[in-house]
Enzyme design. Structure first.
Site, PDB file in Angstrom:
ATOM      1  NE  ARG A 153      -3.604  -2.408  -0.037  1.00  0.00           N
ATOM      2  CZ  ARG A 153      -3.165  -3.525  -0.611  1.00  0.00           C
ATOM      3  NH1 ARG A 153      -1.997  -3.532  -1.238  1.00  0.00           N
ATOM      4  NH2 ARG A 153      -3.880  -4.608  -0.592  1.00  0.00           N
TER       5      ARG A 153
ATOM      6  CD  GLU B 271      -5.756   0.940   2.435  1.00  0.00           C
ATOM      7  OE1 GLU B 271      -6.191   0.843   1.267  1.00  0.00           O
ATOM      8  OE2 GLU B 271      -5.806   0.006   3.255  1.00  0.00           O
TER       9      GLU B 271
ATOM     10  CB  SER C  74      -9.454  -1.143   4.440  1.00  0.00           C
ATOM     11  OG  SER C  74     -10.141  -2.304   4.017  1.00  0.00           O
TER      12      SER C  74
END
Length: 349
Positions: A156, A341, A233
């Protein structure tokens, strides 16, 4: 111009100035003008991975609205404009018999954002198929084509995340020319499809199964479903070394019983045997259940513990207060710090 209207979580105050760029020239020109004036710049895509302060953004927001998909030298090579809607592009690749992105179906946002955080789901990441990223380099005032090997892709993340230097113009993918999916790596998806991990199915079948799984978890934008008023998320799965994992296991046994096993997944390419532990598992064992609602307009999704939801009346401050409460609760229970995130604008976490 209220930025809440341009984010999937529907949070964020006003922008001091707002520009919409429908061509690359307009995009680069808007950035150049703001840079010349010493104006702070926020590049806005689909707003699906963005949390903006209640006070808004004291600068120029430039919305990327470029469109277009072009074919390259080989049948599976496609170059996609940064403002192209991601799931529409994925649907096109599946319909055209191209494999490699089908497990990334149903993800909201625009294509230009995908290399920034190396978007991934259900065993695929965009770094598996990206060959190069074309960018405007604000420092050098020139266009660069950055090959995948120089993009710094990780879990990520990439060299583009957290850096204001580059504005993504387009992304080039090399996909397999085949009607069947790429090998299905993710156990949950493989089980739904009735194949063993590593097996293959029709690409359209894989896409449909992924979308169904995401819908069950509130991860496909649906105006009729309040659980989708989120950033997806919110927390990254923590990556742990062996010593930290042992400490988490000891804490889990003390908290949940001697027979509990902490789930984990191997991190590909890790030289030190690191593993990823599901953040959702840690959150739930720390006492935060689906639907947890402190009563200030922000809550945990009723469908998935990783998604934090604006129930309709939340402020950014309340939303992040909930995130901090969860972060601190997990740290107190397991000694692990969860990290966000989404991109946070004008706020700290």
């Amino acid at each position: 111009m209220r930025l809440a209207d341009f984010t999937t979580v529907r949070l964020g105050g006003p922008a001091r100035a707002f520009a919409r760029a429908e061509t690359e020239d307009e995009l680069m020109g808007a950035v150049r003008s703001a840079d010349a004036a010493g104006e702070p710049v926020l590049i806005l895509g689909g707003g699906s991975n963005l949390v903006v302060a209640d006070e808004g953004f004291d600068g120029t927001v430039i919305q990327v609205a470029t469109r277009g998909v072009s074919r390259g030298r080989t049948p599976g090579e496609l170059t996609v404009a940064a403002g192209e809607e991601w799931d529409g592009f994925v649907a096109r690749t599946v319909a055209e018999g191209l494999a490699g992105l089908e497990c990334l179906s149903g993800i909201p946002g625009f294509t230009g954002a995908t290399p920034m955080q190396n978007v991934g789901a259900y065993g695929q990441e965009v770094s598996d198929t990206i060959t190069r990223v074309r960018v405007w380099d604000r420092n050098a005032a020139e266009i660069l084509e950055i090959p995948a090997a120089q993009c710094g892709f990780g879990y990520r993340t990439s060299r583009f995340r957290g850096s204001a230097r580059f504005v993504v113009l387009s992304v080039t993918f090399a996909l397999a020319v085949q009607g069947r999916s790429a090998p299905v790596r993710y156990a949950e998806l493989a089980a739904v499809l009735g194949v063993s991990p590593g097996g293959q199915v029709d690409g359209a079948e894989a896409r449909a199964a992924v979308i169904e799984l995401r819908q069950r978890k509130g991860m496909v934008i649906d105006p009729a479903d309040p659980d989708t008023r989120s950033t997806g998320s919110f927390f990254l799965n923590p990556v742990l070394d062996a010593a930290t994992l042992a400490e988490v296991e000891a804490a889990a046994r003390a908290r949940c019983g001697p027979d509990v096993r902490v789930p984990r997944f191997n991190v590909e390419g890790s030289p030190n045997g690191q593993v990823k532990v599901p953040a959702a598992w840690l959150i739930e064992r720390a006492g935060f259940t689906r639907g947890y609602n402190p009563g200030d307009g922000a809550r945990i999704s009723a469908k998935h513990t990783l998604a934090l939801v604006n129930a309709g009346s939340a402020s950014t401050a309340a939303f992040l207060a909930l995130a901090r409460e969860i972060r601190d609760g997990v740290h107190a229970a397991f000694g692990v710090t969860l990290h966000p995130e989404p991109i946070l604008v004008g706020v700290t976490f």
